[in-house]
Design a protein around this motif. Structure first.
Motif, PDB file in Angstrom:
ATOM      1  N   GLY A 114     -29.840  30.324  39.778  1.00  0.00           N
ATOM      2  CA  GLY A 114     -29.664  31.027  40.979  1.00  0.00           C
ATOM      3  C   GLY A 114     -29.171  32.577  40.757  1.00  0.00           C
ATOM      4  O   GLY A 114     -29.680  33.431  41.655  1.00  0.00           O
ATOM      5  N   CYS A 115     -28.208  32.762  39.904  1.00  0.00           N
ATOM      6  CA  CYS A 115     -27.975  34.228  39.672  1.00  0.00           C
ATOM      7  C   CYS A 115     -29.133  34.909  38.993  1.00  0.00           C
ATOM      8  O   CYS A 115     -29.263  35.970  39.350  1.00  0.00           O
ATOM      9  CB  CYS A 115     -26.761  34.094  38.584  1.00  0.00           C
ATOM     10  SG  CYS A 115     -25.073  33.642  39.280  1.00  0.00           S
ATOM     11  N   ILE A 116     -29.919  34.242  38.169  1.00  0.00           N
ATOM     12  CA  ILE A 116     -31.030  34.927  37.462  1.00  0.00           C
ATOM     13  C   ILE A 116     -32.268  35.249  38.501  1.00  0.00           C
ATOM     14  O   ILE A 116     -32.685  36.264  38.786  1.00  0.00           O
ATOM     15  CB  ILE A 116     -31.567  34.226  36.425  1.00  0.00           C
ATOM     16  CG1 ILE A 116     -30.451  33.977  35.080  1.00  0.00           C
ATOM     17  CG2 ILE A 116     -33.070  34.847  35.782  1.00  0.00           C
ATOM     18  CD1 ILE A 116     -31.005  33.272  34.092  1.00  0.00           C
ATOM     19  N   SER A 120     -32.787  38.809  41.008  1.00  0.00           N
ATOM     20  CA  SER A 120     -33.595  39.674  40.636  1.00  0.00           C
ATOM     21  C   SER A 120     -34.178  40.334  41.982  1.00  0.00           C
ATOM     22  O   SER A 120     -34.943  41.477  42.214  1.00  0.00           O
ATOM     23  CB  SER A 120     -34.940  39.009  40.193  1.00  0.00           C
ATOM     24  OG  SER A 120     -35.445  37.893  40.864  1.00  0.00           O
ATOM     25  N   THR A 121     -33.964  39.774  43.204  1.00  0.00           N
ATOM     26  CA  THR A 121     -34.147  40.262  44.291  1.00  0.00           C
ATOM     27  C   THR A 121     -33.094  40.567  45.460  1.00  0.00           C
ATOM     28  O   THR A 121     -33.191  40.642  46.400  1.00  0.00           O
ATOM     29  CB  THR A 121     -35.180  39.278  45.352  1.00  0.00           C
ATOM     30  OG1 THR A 121     -34.487  38.067  45.522  1.00  0.00           O
ATOM     31  CG2 THR A 121     -36.519  38.818  44.393  1.00  0.00           C
ATOM     32  N   ASN A 126     -31.320  42.942  50.441  1.00  0.00           N
ATOM     33  CA  ASN A 126     -30.509  43.646  51.224  1.00  0.00           C
ATOM     34  C   ASN A 126     -30.852  45.186  51.673  1.00  0.00           C
ATOM     35  O   ASN A 126     -29.795  46.045  51.649  1.00  0.00           O
ATOM     36  CB  ASN A 126     -29.126  43.340  50.271  1.00  0.00           C
ATOM     37  CG  ASN A 126     -28.575  42.141  50.584  1.00  0.00           C
ATOM     38  OD1 ASN A 126     -28.081  41.767  51.538  1.00  0.00           O
ATOM     39  ND2 ASN A 126     -28.832  41.585  49.383  1.00  0.00           N
ATOM     40  N   GLU A 127     -32.121  45.409  51.569  1.00  0.00           N
ATOM     41  CA  GLU A 127     -32.512  46.712  52.017  1.00  0.00           C
ATOM     42  C   GLU A 127     -31.829  47.438  52.830  1.00  0.00           C
ATOM     43  O   GLU A 127     -31.344  48.733  52.895  1.00  0.00           O
ATOM     44  CB  GLU A 127     -34.033  47.015  51.972  1.00  0.00           C
ATOM     45  CG  GLU A 127     -34.632  48.160  52.398  1.00  0.00           C
ATOM     46  CD  GLU A 127     -36.054  48.365  52.719  1.00  0.00           C
ATOM     47  OE1 GLU A 127     -36.297  49.139  53.085  1.00  0.00           O
ATOM     48  OE2 GLU A 127     -36.685  47.216  52.469  1.00  0.00           O
ATOM     49  N   GLY A 128     -31.987  46.713  54.249  1.00  0.00           N
ATOM     50  CA  GLY A 128     -31.085  47.355  55.443  1.00  0.00           C
ATOM     51  C   GLY A 128     -29.891  47.777  55.201  1.00  0.00           C
ATOM     52  O   GLY A 128     -29.206  48.704  55.537  1.00  0.00           O
ATOM     53  N   GLY A 196     -31.121  42.788  38.992  1.00  0.00           N
ATOM     54  CA  GLY A 196     -31.566  43.163  40.197  1.00  0.00           C
ATOM     55  C   GLY A 196     -31.744  44.686  40.115  1.00  0.00           C
ATOM     56  O   GLY A 196     -32.863  45.030  40.807  1.00  0.00           O
ATOM     57  N   ILE A 197     -31.227  45.522  39.538  1.00  0.00           N
ATOM     58  CA  ILE A 197     -31.510  46.875  39.271  1.00  0.00           C
ATOM     59  C   ILE A 197     -32.965  46.927  38.769  1.00  0.00           C
ATOM     60  O   ILE A 197     -33.909  47.947  39.158  1.00  0.00           O
ATOM     61  CB  ILE A 197     -30.705  47.517  38.179  1.00  0.00           C
ATOM     62  CG1 ILE A 197     -29.097  47.701  38.951  1.00  0.00           C
ATOM     63  CG2 ILE A 197     -31.117  49.044  37.852  1.00  0.00           C
ATOM     64  CD1 ILE A 197     -28.250  48.552  38.309  1.00  0.00           C
ATOM     65  N   ILE A 198     -33.282  46.257  37.650  1.00  0.00           N
ATOM     66  CA  ILE A 198     -34.506  46.336  36.855  1.00  0.00           C
ATOM     67  C   ILE A 198     -35.619  46.051  37.670  1.00  0.00           C
ATOM     68  O   ILE A 198     -36.674  46.332  37.639  1.00  0.00           O
ATOM     69  CB  ILE A 198     -34.537  45.490  35.496  1.00  0.00           C
ATOM     70  CG1 ILE A 198     -33.491  46.170  34.580  1.00  0.00           C
ATOM     71  CG2 ILE A 198     -35.958  45.256  34.691  1.00  0.00           C
ATOM     72  CD1 ILE A 198     -33.284  45.390  33.295  1.00  0.00           C
ATOM     73  N   ALA A 199     -35.412  44.653  38.502  1.00  0.00           N
ATOM     74  CA  ALA A 199     -36.441  44.061  39.425  1.00  0.00           C
ATOM     75  C   ALA A 199     -36.830  44.886  40.687  1.00  0.00           C
ATOM     76  O   ALA A 199     -37.800  44.978  41.066  1.00  0.00           O
ATOM     77  CB  ALA A 199     -36.133  42.723  39.703  1.00  0.00           C
ATOM     78  N   THR A 200     -35.643  45.658  40.943  1.00  0.00           N
ATOM     79  CA  THR A 200     -35.960  46.553  41.926  1.00  0.00           C
ATOM     80  C   THR A 200     -36.774  47.707  41.745  1.00  0.00           C
ATOM     81  O   THR A 200     -37.720  48.210  42.568  1.00  0.00           O
ATOM     82  CB  THR A 200     -34.481  47.219  42.371  1.00  0.00           C
ATOM     83  OG1 THR A 200     -33.881  45.959  43.111  1.00  0.00           O
ATOM     84  CG2 THR A 200     -34.894  47.997  43.908  1.00  0.00           C
ATOM     85  N   ARG A 201     -36.941  48.271  40.537  1.00  0.00           N
ATOM     86  CA  ARG A 201     -37.762  49.451  40.041  1.00  0.00           C
ATOM     87  C   ARG A 201     -39.035  48.640  39.695  1.00  0.00           C
ATOM     88  O   ARG A 201     -40.074  49.315  39.863  1.00  0.00           O
ATOM     89  CB  ARG A 201     -37.124  50.042  38.776  1.00  0.00           C
ATOM     90  CG  ARG A 201     -37.814  51.049  38.044  1.00  0.00           C
ATOM     91  CD  ARG A 201     -38.135  52.260  39.092  1.00  0.00           C
ATOM     92  NE  ARG A 201     -38.983  53.155  38.452  1.00  0.00           N
ATOM     93  CZ  ARG A 201     -40.348  53.144  38.595  1.00  0.00           C
ATOM     94  NH1 ARG A 201     -40.972  52.124  39.043  1.00  0.00           N
ATOM     95  NH2 ARG A 201     -41.044  54.185  37.914  1.00  0.00           N
ATOM     96  N   PHE A 202     -39.094  47.507  38.936  1.00  0.00           N
ATOM     97  CA  PHE A 202     -40.361  47.091  38.426  1.00  0.00           C
ATOM     98  C   PHE A 202     -40.400  45.547  39.140  1.00  0.00           C
ATOM     99  O   PHE A 202     -40.048  44.776  38.834  1.00  0.00           O
ATOM    100  CB  PHE A 202     -40.225  46.778  36.910  1.00  0.00           C
ATOM    101  CG  PHE A 202     -39.953  48.111  36.249  1.00  0.00           C
ATOM    102  CD1 PHE A 202     -41.095  49.047  36.293  1.00  0.00           C
ATOM    103  CD2 PHE A 202     -38.756  48.379  35.755  1.00  0.00           C
ATOM    104  CE1 PHE A 202     -40.902  50.171  35.438  1.00  0.00           C
ATOM    105  CE2 PHE A 202     -38.428  49.545  35.156  1.00  0.00           C
ATOM    106  CZ  PHE A 202     -39.490  50.273  34.775  1.00  0.00           C
TER     107      PHE A 202
END
Length: 298
Positions: A114-116, A120-121, A126-128, A196-202
């Motif tokens: 679940g954490c992995i 990643s998303t 939580n964009e808003g 989370g950071i990496i998957a937000t960028r890629f």
């Protein structure tokens, strides 16, 4: 606040571009380890926010459901029972021994996966809130890890039933599961933040991680045991030893072994501690370099 760090970063960039040749420009205050660590501390201080949001996630997911969060427990219990009975017959292992092994493995694996996967998303979903709520970026990480911990707590009902049914002797050794769980949560924080950071960028990273987690499930001793393979000797024993290269095996053992009445070998703790230290350092570095860009990427 994130937008304050962004302004500071912009000012630093402008100063760097307009500085005379040879002039030394101070580094951006946002791109320091100190600011990365401060984000984690600020997020922890806002515990009332992420505790409430995490609990609200559970309520929202099972809204209008009669059993509510108990569906988490039922789904995990049915899956554990089915696979536990099946593989105990295939491997010819006593159900009283193998079923607790599989069940607790499933419970712990649910938290790890679940954490992995959800991690990643975490920022994309939580964009808003990220763009509107003046809070630390780590608040969303703590919220997700807290939610996964609530799932795990619900599933521990199954473990309690197995202890009563099979009369598993625990003793004081079971208390070692507490520091193991603490390390599991600590690793959940850095895993969620980093991915989370990496998957937000890629954006291709998230589906890649989902496929990787599915693969890791089969190579991690959850529905099989290393002891069974080692008992067969020869090449099979050597393959069982290769399974210990998988770090997730050691994360499972420091929590699972005490809960099913087994002792935890010391090397499991050392490997987990080493992975935790390396993961935290890598995550702080990633936060230092990319944390302030997340609001632009989501």
């Amino acid at each position: 606040m994130n937008h304050v760090h962004d302004v500071e970063q912009l000012r630093a960039d402008v100063a760097r571009m307009t500085s005379e040749p040879g002039e030394v420009t101070p580094p951006s205050p946002s791109k320091t380890m100190r600011m990365a660590w401060r984000d984690l501390v600020r997020g922890w201080g806002q515990h009332e926010l992420w505790l409430q949001l995490g609990w609200q996630d559970i309520k929202q997911r099972y809204r209008r459901s009669t059993l509510g969060p108990l569906w988490i427990t039922i789904a995990t219990g049915v899956m554990s029972l089915a696979l536990g009975l099946l593989y105990s017959m295939l491997f010819q292992i006593d159900v009283a021994v193998f079923l607790p092994h599989v069940t607790v493995g499933f419970i712990v694996w649910g938290f790890i996966s679940g954490c992995i996967k959800d991690g990643s998303t975490v920022f994309i979903e939580n964009e808003g809130l990220i763009k509107q709520l003046p809070s630390a970026l780590s608040v969303h990480v703590y919220r997700l890890v807290w939610r996964q911990l609530l799932f795990l707590a619900h599933n521990m009902i199954i473990w309690a039933l197995l202890v009563l049914i099979f009369r598993i002797h625990l003793g004081w050794n079971a208390l070692w599961a507490l520091p193991g769980l603490f390390l599991l949560v600590l690793n959940g924080v850095w895993v969620t933040m980093l991915f989370g950071i990496i998957a937000t960028r890629f954006r291709d990273v998230a589906p890649l991680l989902e496929a990787l987690v599915q693969l890791l499930f089969y190579v991690t001793p959850i529905v099989w045991t290393t002891q069974t393979l080692k008992a067969q000797g020869g090449e099979v024993e050597q393959r069982a030893m290769l399974a210990e290269i998988n770090p997730l095996y050691h994360y499972l053992e420091i929590v699972r072994a005490p809960l099913i009445g087994h002792e935890v070998a010391a090397y499991h703790w050392w490997i987990v501690l080493a992975c935790t230290a390396v993961g935290l350092v890598v995550t702080l570095f990633a936060m230092k370099q990319m944390r302030f860009r997340v609001p632009y990427w989501v």
